[in-house]
Design an enzyme around this catalytic site. Structure first.
Site, PDB file in Angstrom:
ATOM      1  N   CYS A   1      -3.073   1.927   6.261  1.00 13.53           N
ATOM      2  CA  CYS A   1      -3.324   1.488   7.744  1.00 13.53           C
ATOM      3  C   CYS A   1      -4.140   2.289   8.782  1.00 13.53           C
ATOM      4  O   CYS A   1      -4.681   1.114   9.509  1.00 13.53           O
ATOM      5  CB  CYS A   1      -2.023   0.278   7.992  1.00 13.53           C
ATOM      6  SG  CYS A   1      -0.854   1.775   8.466  1.00 13.53           S
TER       7      CYS A   1
ATOM      8  N   ASN B   1       0.601  -1.441   0.181  1.00 11.85           N
ATOM      9  CA  ASN B   1       0.095   0.050   0.244  1.00 11.85           C
ATOM     10  C   ASN B   1       0.855   1.378   0.221  1.00 11.85           C
ATOM     11  O   ASN B   1      -0.008   2.729  -0.235  1.00 11.85           O
ATOM     12  CB  ASN B   1      -1.527  -0.503   1.193  1.00 11.85           C
ATOM     13  CG  ASN B   1      -0.584  -0.129   2.471  1.00 11.85           C
ATOM     14  OD1 ASN B   1       0.851  -0.530   2.723  1.00 11.85           O
ATOM     15  ND2 ASN B   1      -0.954   0.753   3.463  1.00 11.85           N
TER      16      ASN B   1
ATOM     17  N   GLU C   1     -10.393  -5.912   9.750  1.00 13.29           N
ATOM     18  CA  GLU C   1      -9.893  -4.392   9.778  1.00 13.29           C
ATOM     19  C   GLU C   1     -10.203  -4.528   7.781  1.00 13.29           C
ATOM     20  O   GLU C   1     -10.737  -5.300   7.020  1.00 13.29           O
ATOM     21  CB  GLU C   1      -8.297  -4.503   8.776  1.00 13.29           C
ATOM     22  CG  GLU C   1      -7.046  -3.406   7.865  1.00 13.29           C
ATOM     23  CD  GLU C   1      -6.272  -3.476   7.951  1.00 13.29           C
ATOM     24  OE1 GLU C   1      -5.440  -4.849   7.908  1.00 13.29           O
ATOM     25  OE2 GLU C   1      -5.503  -2.401   7.823  1.00 13.29           O
TER      26      GLU C   1
ATOM     27  N   GLU D   1       3.893  -4.430  11.767  1.00 15.66           N
ATOM     28  CA  GLU D   1       4.064  -3.210  11.824  1.00 15.66           C
ATOM     29  C   GLU D   1       2.827  -3.703  11.314  1.00 15.66           C
ATOM     30  O   GLU D   1       2.628  -3.807   9.422  1.00 15.66           O
ATOM     31  CB  GLU D   1       4.748  -2.304  11.242  1.00 15.66           C
ATOM     32  CG  GLU D   1       5.524  -1.154  11.769  1.00 15.66           C
ATOM     33  CD  GLU D   1       5.507  -0.347  12.380  1.00 15.66           C
ATOM     34  OE1 GLU D   1       4.097  -0.059  12.653  1.00 15.66           O
ATOM     35  OE2 GLU D   1       6.471  -0.262  13.305  1.00 15.66           O
ATOM     36  N   LEU D   2       1.385  -3.673  11.988  1.00 23.20           N
ATOM     37  CA  LEU D   2      -0.208  -4.257  11.160  1.00 23.20           C
ATOM     38  C   LEU D   2      -1.059  -3.265  11.109  1.00 23.20           C
ATOM     39  O   LEU D   2      -1.130  -2.446  10.594  1.00 23.20           O
ATOM     40  CB  LEU D   2       0.300  -5.861  11.890  1.00 23.20           C
ATOM     41  CG  LEU D   2       1.052  -6.598  12.632  1.00 23.20           C
ATOM     42  CD1 LEU D   2       0.505  -7.670  13.388  1.00 23.20           C
ATOM     43  CD2 LEU D   2       2.221  -6.534  11.525  1.00 23.20           C
TER      44      LEU D   2
ATOM     45  N   GLY E   1       2.646  -5.146   6.773  1.00 27.33           N
ATOM     46  CA  GLY E   1       2.212  -6.268   6.668  1.00 27.33           C
ATOM     47  C   GLY E   1       0.418  -6.731   7.452  1.00 27.33           C
ATOM     48  O   GLY E   1      -0.272  -5.943   8.110  1.00 27.33           O
ATOM     49  N   SER E   2      -0.339  -7.595   7.070  1.00 25.78           N
ATOM     50  CA  SER E   2      -1.689  -7.962   7.530  1.00 25.78           C
ATOM     51  C   SER E   2      -1.480  -8.381   8.781  1.00 25.78           C
ATOM     52  O   SER E   2       0.228  -9.472   9.301  1.00 25.78           O
ATOM     53  CB  SER E   2      -2.354  -8.774   7.026  1.00 25.78           C
ATOM     54  OG  SER E   2      -1.426  -9.644   6.297  1.00 25.78           O
TER      55      SER E   2
HETATM   56  P1  NAP Z   1       0.781  -8.991   3.252  1.00 29.55           P
HETATM   57  O1  NAP Z   1      -0.738  -9.851   2.954  1.00 29.55           O
HETATM   58  O2  NAP Z   1       0.647  -8.740   4.898  1.00 29.55           O
HETATM   59  O3  NAP Z   1       1.653  -8.813   2.964  1.00 29.55           O
HETATM   60  C1  NAP Z   1       2.833  -8.584   3.624  1.00 29.55           C
HETATM   61  C2  NAP Z   1       4.217  -8.986   2.782  1.00 29.55           C
HETATM   62  O4  NAP Z   1       3.907  -9.920   3.637  1.00 29.55           O
HETATM   63  C3  NAP Z   1       4.029  -9.021   1.717  1.00 29.55           C
HETATM   64  O5  NAP Z   1       5.255  -8.213   1.421  1.00 29.55           O
HETATM   65  C4  NAP Z   1       3.820 -10.497   1.155  1.00 29.55           C
HETATM   66  O6  NAP Z   1       4.408 -11.001   0.374  1.00 29.55           O
HETATM   67  C5  NAP Z   1       4.520 -10.760   2.833  1.00 29.55           C
HETATM   68  N1  NAP Z   1       3.958 -12.438   2.825  1.00 29.55           N
HETATM   69  C6  NAP Z   1       2.795 -13.288   3.212  1.00 29.55           C
HETATM   70  N2  NAP Z   1       2.572 -14.360   3.249  1.00 29.55           N
HETATM   71  C7  NAP Z   1       4.465 -14.596   4.235  1.00 29.55           C
HETATM   72  C8  NAP Z   1       4.172 -15.962   4.815  1.00 29.55           C
HETATM   73  N3  NAP Z   1       4.235 -16.445   4.988  1.00 29.55           N
HETATM   74  N4  NAP Z   1       6.283 -14.937   5.000  1.00 29.55           N
HETATM   75  C9  NAP Z   1       6.798 -14.350   5.238  1.00 29.55           C
HETATM   76  N5  NAP Z   1       5.974 -12.903   4.217  1.00 29.55           N
HETATM   77  C10 NAP Z   1       4.824 -13.121   3.933  1.00 29.55           C
HETATM   78  O7  NAP Z   1      -0.306  -7.126   3.537  1.00 29.55           O
HETATM   79  P2  NAP Z   1       0.059  -6.618   2.552  1.00 29.55           P
HETATM   80  O8  NAP Z   1      -1.867  -7.190   1.626  1.00 29.55           O
HETATM   81  O9  NAP Z   1       0.853  -6.207   1.329  1.00 29.55           O
HETATM   82  O10 NAP Z   1      -0.770  -5.014   3.106  1.00 29.55           O
HETATM   83  C11 NAP Z   1      -1.560  -4.875   3.669  1.00 29.55           C
HETATM   84  C12 NAP Z   1      -1.338  -4.710   5.375  1.00 29.55           C
HETATM   85  O11 NAP Z   1      -1.056  -4.030   6.050  1.00 29.55           O
HETATM   86  C13 NAP Z   1      -2.944  -4.314   5.809  1.00 29.55           C
HETATM   87  O12 NAP Z   1      -3.202  -4.899   7.220  1.00 29.55           O
HETATM   88  C14 NAP Z   1      -2.304  -2.591   6.587  1.00 29.55           C
HETATM   89  O13 NAP Z   1      -3.253  -2.040   8.154  1.00 29.55           O
HETATM   90  C15 NAP Z   1      -1.057  -3.472   6.766  1.00 29.55           C
HETATM   91  N6  NAP Z   1       0.140  -1.933   6.940  1.00 29.55           N
HETATM   92  C16 NAP Z   1       0.149  -1.634   8.402  1.00 29.55           C
HETATM   93  C17 NAP Z   1       0.764  -0.516   8.392  1.00 29.55           C
HETATM   94  C18 NAP Z   1       1.571  -0.211   9.484  1.00 29.55           C
HETATM   95  O14 NAP Z   1       2.377   0.489   9.540  1.00 29.55           O
HETATM   96  N7  NAP Z   1       1.122  -0.884  10.347  1.00 29.55           N
HETATM   97  C19 NAP Z   1       1.667   0.806   6.788  1.00 29.55           C
HETATM   98  C20 NAP Z   1       1.017  -0.146   6.113  1.00 29.55           C
HETATM   99  C21 NAP Z   1      -0.191  -1.936   5.753  1.00 29.55           C
HETATM  100  P3  NAP Z   1       3.421 -11.577  -0.867  1.00 29.55           P
HETATM  101  O15 NAP Z   1       2.613  -9.902  -1.869  1.00 29.55           O
HETATM  102  O16 NAP Z   1       4.370 -12.043  -2.140  1.00 29.55           O
HETATM  103  O17 NAP Z   1       2.431 -12.237  -0.394  1.00 29.55           O
END
Ligand code: NAP
Length: 480
Positions: free
Chosen positions: A288, A158, A382, A254-255, A234-235
């Protein structure tokens, strides 16, 4: 021909070389569905090579003086300023982020690296008065901060440039090396920054970029003993799984969140309506700290709805490259489907759709829901989509209780004219950051940023990330 149109294929960055991968996957535009480029789909073995390179380079980076680390980051700032338009176009195309928002992200990324360049020069320990302890007399003691070594950085789609900056910037500032795994949907921003860092003079092997699935590349980075720390954004589901596997590795997570704002009685709504629209719908709500829940005093509820809904309806949907566009495609068609299901679930259980509630192609129309119960998915999970719920409350205390009734706790906002109400809310809100007289979506890049509960742990914001990425070493000289 634009910069991105010229890209047909990218390679892995391992030990300073753009390396052919064994396999590639097409990267599609979320908006148009067209193929943007062929992207490496790395294997575990290829990821291991990147980790090995980062491990070899860690001695060089640890010995690089602060002024040189700062200089590399300053060079990057300069290069990125020169190529800001191309950078924004990359973000707009791969993430379908409206171009005005993409330009905003690039401007923030420049600031983030600038903060990192400055922070590189002020990493230091303390001197300690050990003679405060009876056994500590005649000793000189101080601490130093040492780099951890190899940082595994895993980033989401994002903010594909600025969230990479929040990991790569402090890692370089503090003399670490990095293996970066960007989100599969947004690798081009990461490759672009890696190219600029090579030009900026970063030592060979200090940054390695490995694209591929989270399950293969991400898990290898998390499981490899040569990696000292995982910095993950990420999530919550993936973050919690990483925490469970990381063992003694340091892990900053950071979730996600379902961020809320409280609006107290007496607030001038004309001053805040557009800010609330921005908070709920910027980048299609895929932020997020996107504003997902509005808790407003009952005395202002009708007026809020009357002003907020037409303002939301004015948002322009369309092509992310059109400067007029406010809201574009969600990141995947699956997210459109999921969002519609959640809206329909809410509507069939008593919530009312004040506007939106349907999709045009991959674009979900900006949606406002009222009378959504606390246990509906649109309230308690979320949404990560352009959906906001508006709920009336009889007091700020009730609103605080509703804000805190969440698995998440990243940031919260409160609009009030009463200083005591604000102070009480600051005490009572269980979140990482409270924004008084602003939406929860406020962020600049030097503030400590992170959450409680399922929103994660650890803090980013350069100075704070540098603390996480360094080890405190104590030195004691015996003068007896
Ligand atoms: P995501 O699906 O959790 O993916 C994040 C990263 O993790 C991607 O690079 C993904 O790779 C990787 N990943 C997936 N499965 C994994 C595993 N088993 N082991 C290690 N890495 C793995 O999140 P997203 O959909 O990209 O982003 C949205 C989420 O990020 C939302 O929940 C949002 O709130 C959160 N977020 C939080 C913040 C904060 O600062 N708190 C800021 C921005 C976003 P792939 O893409 O190859 O699946």
């Amino acid at each position: 021909m634009t910069y991105v149109e010229k890209i047909t294929k990218k390679n892995l960055l391992i030990n300073g070389e753009w390396t052919e991968a064994k396999a590639y996957k097409p990267l599609y535009s979320p908006y148009s569905g067209e193929v943007l480029a062929e992207i490496p789909d790395a294997t575990e073995q290829e990821t291991a090579l990147a980790i090995e390179a980062a491990d070899r380079a860690k001695r060089v980076m640890a010995k690089l003086p602060a002024y040189k680390r700062a200089e590399i980051l300053e060079n990057l700032v300069q290069l990125l300023k020169e190529r800001a338009d191309e950078a924004a176009e990359i973000i707009a195309l791969e993430a379908s982020k409206p171009i005005t928002a993409a330009k905003g992200e690039v401007a923030r990324t420049i600031e983030t690296y600038k903060f990192a360049a400055e922070e590189a020069k002020r990493i230091h320990g303390d001197t300690l008065p050990l003679d405060a302890a009876s056994g500590g007399v005649n000793r000189l003691a101080y601490t130093v901060r040492e780099p951890l070594g190899v940082i595994g950085a895993i980033t989401p789609f994002n903010f594909p440039m600025n969230l990479v900056a929040h990991k790569v910037g402090p890692a370089i500032a503090s003399g670490n090396t990095i293996v970066l795994k960007p989100a599969s949907q947004t690798p081009l921003s990461a490759f672009f920054i890696a190219e600029l860092l090579q030009q900026a003079g970063l030592p060979t092997g200090a940054l390695n970029v490995v694209t591929g699935s989270g399950r293969v590349v991400g898990e290898k980075i998390v499981n490899d003993d040569r990696v000292s720390m995982i910095t993950f954004t990420g999530s919550p589901a993936v973050g919690i799984a990483i925490r469970n596997k990381a063992g003694l590795k340091r892990a900053t997570l950071e979730l996600g969140s379902n961020a809320a704002v409280i609006i107290d009685q007496g607030v001038d709504l004309d001053k805040i309506i557009l800010r609330c629209v921005e908070g709920a719908f910027s980048f299609q709500g895929q932020v997020c700290i996107s504003l997902q829940r509005v808790y407003i005093h009952e005395s202002l509820y009708e007026e809020f709805i009357e002003k907020f809904v037409p303002a939301v309806q004015k948002l322009k949907i369309g092509d992310p490259l059109d400067p007029e566009t406010n809201v574009s495609a969600l990141i995947t068609p699956g997210d459109v489907e999921r969002s519609l299901e959640w809206i329909h679930e809410a509507a069939s259980s008593g919530a009312t759709i004040a506007t939106g509630g349907k999709a045009e192609g991959n674009i979900l129309l900006p949606t406002v829901l009222v009378d959504a119960a606390a246990d509906m998915k649109v309230s308690c999970q979320e949404v990560f989509a352009p959906i906001v719920i508006v709920d009336k409350v009889t007091s700020v205390e009730e609103a605080i209780q509703k804000v805190n009734d969440s698995r998440y706790g990243l940031q919260a906002g409160i609009y009030t004219n009463d200083i005591h109400t604000a102070l009480n809310a600051i005490d009572a809100l269980h979140v990482g950051g409270v924004m008084v007289n602003d939406i929860p979506t406020f962020r600049v890049d030097n503030m400590p940023y992170g959450g409680v509960k399922e929103s994660g742990n650890g803090r980013e914001g350069i100075k704070y990330a540098v603390e996480e990425m360094t080890e405190l070493k104590l030195v004691v000289w015996n003068r007896n």
